[in-house]
Motif scaffolding. Structure first.
Motif, short mmCIF file in Angstrom:
data_model
loop_
_atom_site.label_atom_id
_atom_site.label_comp_id
_atom_site.label_asym_id
_atom_site.label_seq_id
_atom_site.Cartn_x
_atom_site.Cartn_y
_atom_site.Cartn_z
N GLY A 185 0.59 -3.08 -6.95
CA GLY A 185 0.23 -1.72 -6.53
C GLY A 185 1.19 -0.67 -7.27
O GLY A 185 0.67 0.59 -6.88
N SER A 191 0.75 -1.33 0.05
CA SER A 191 0.02 -0.03 0.06
C SER A 191 0.76 1.24 0.02
O SER A 191 0.56 2.40 -0.57
N GLN A 213 -4.42 0.96 -5.09
CA GLN A 213 -5.26 -0.15 -5.16
C GLN A 213 -5.75 -0.33 -6.54
O GLN A 213 -6.06 -1.66 -6.96
#
Length: 355
Positions: A268, A165, A311
């Motif tokens: 990601g 992330s 994402q």
């Protein structure tokens, strides 16, 4: 269905480090077995598969310094495949022009996936066998008029690429691929130097590219701003891509697909890529990266890429480039080719009866 998968012998299936074709063949073969198909994989003897493995040589040819003539073993592999052709409903070749002549001599259909690019020489062989069924791995690849059954994009197991992330600090740019002029590692270095970013690079150096690496790449590797990690395994690759802020894909050729792009996006990490070949089909502009006209623009777009939702990058791969979607595509191709062959045989049989 009884399916023969024919892989190149240069790398094992799946590849321990670099090897895009072999990774695709591995995912395809194993998923077909999971779906209940009877699959035989013709590949190097050190390959790992859920299918029945048939090997001409005990290990990947790249690992054996005694092997000087790759084509000899490819010929032996194809001889074995086509001597057993009657055992299969369909043969799926991943080895390019080498299979074309033998495929035309048997009644069992062969479908050829085009993993590479057309050259001034090899296109003559393809054109000579233009009626055989072909699968392109991007629409942009279709520069020669052949009997294309479908385009089936390469797929990966997204779960094999842990989602990250937030990129690593201090931040860096990533480059992964063969160190060859067409992959553009020298341009990745130029982008890093122009912007002041750290650059971490990984990939193999083929013998044919050794001089290019020594002259254009090695002098810039300082271990401070420009880092060279050598060849990396899957786990190291996923970490390199996932922890990067942006992955650079500064190609200089008409890339047929480019697995690195979807591998990066799966973790990601957005991609900045040159607008050549398959890139516009793989990168979602402004969502999973940016498609750039030149290397100067790639340098300018780093700040914009940093603002993209990581994402969304992963979701783009899940929606378009999963193993499930790839195998669905190939199963549809197999069924269509087999049905067309059955229909053709029926027409031939009816014609003989009328005569």
């Amino acid at each position: 269905m009884k399916i023969a998968q024919v892989a190149p012998l240069w790398e094992r299936v799946p590849p321990p480090t670099y090897g895009g074709i072999e990774l695709v063949v591995s995912h395809l073969t194993d998923e077909l077995v999971r779906r209940g198909h009877d699959v035989t994989l013709f590949a190097s003897g050190d390959s790992q598969t859920l299918a029945k493995l048939e090997a001409v040589y005990p290990r990947a040819l790249r690992l054996d310094p005694d092997v000087k003539e790759y084509s000899v073993y490819e010929m032996l592999e194809l001889s074995q495949v086509y001597q057993r052709a009657s055992e299969f409903d369909i043969i799926h070749s991943h080895v390019g022009i080498s299979a074309l002549s033998l495929a035309s001599l048997v009644s069992v259909p062969t479908v050829h996936t085009l993993h590479g690019r057309f050259t001034a020489d090899n296109k003559n062989a393809f054109l000579h066998h233009h009626k055989q069924p072909y699968v392109s791995i991007s629409d942009s690849q279709r520069t020669v008029n052949l009997n294309y059954v479908n385009t089936v994009y390469n797929g990966i197991e997204v779960a094999d690429y842990p989602f990250v992330s937030h990129p690593q600090q201090p931040p860096y740019l990533a480059f992964l691929g063969r160190f060859s002029p067409e992959k553009g590692p020298h341009h990745a270095i130029a982008i890093a130097k122009k912007t002041g970013w750290q650059l971490k690079m990984a990939g193999k150096v083929d013998t044919v590219d050794a001089k290019f690496f020594e002259q254009e790449i090695a002098p810039h590797i300082d271990g401070k701003q420009i880092h060279y990690l050598g060849e990396v395994n899957h786990s190291e690759k996923a970490q390199l891509l996932g922890n990067a802020s942006v992955t650079l894909f500064p190609i200089t050729w008409e890339e047929p697909f480019g697995l690195v792009m979807i591998e990066s996006m799966a973790t990601g990490t957005p991609v900045l890529a040159t607008a050549m070949g398959s890139v516009p089909e793989v990168v979602a502009q402004g969502i999973s990266g940016y498609i750039c006209n030149d290397y100067a623009q790639m340098a300018e777009m780093i700040s914009a890429a940093l603002k993209l939702n990581r994402q969304n990058c992963r979701q783009h791969v899940e929606n378009n480039f999963s193993v499930t979607q790839m195998v669905n595509g190939y199963v549809g191709v197999y069924e269509q080719i087999i049905q067309e062959r059955m229909n053709a045989n029926g027409r031939i049989h009816a014609a003989k009866i009328q005569i």
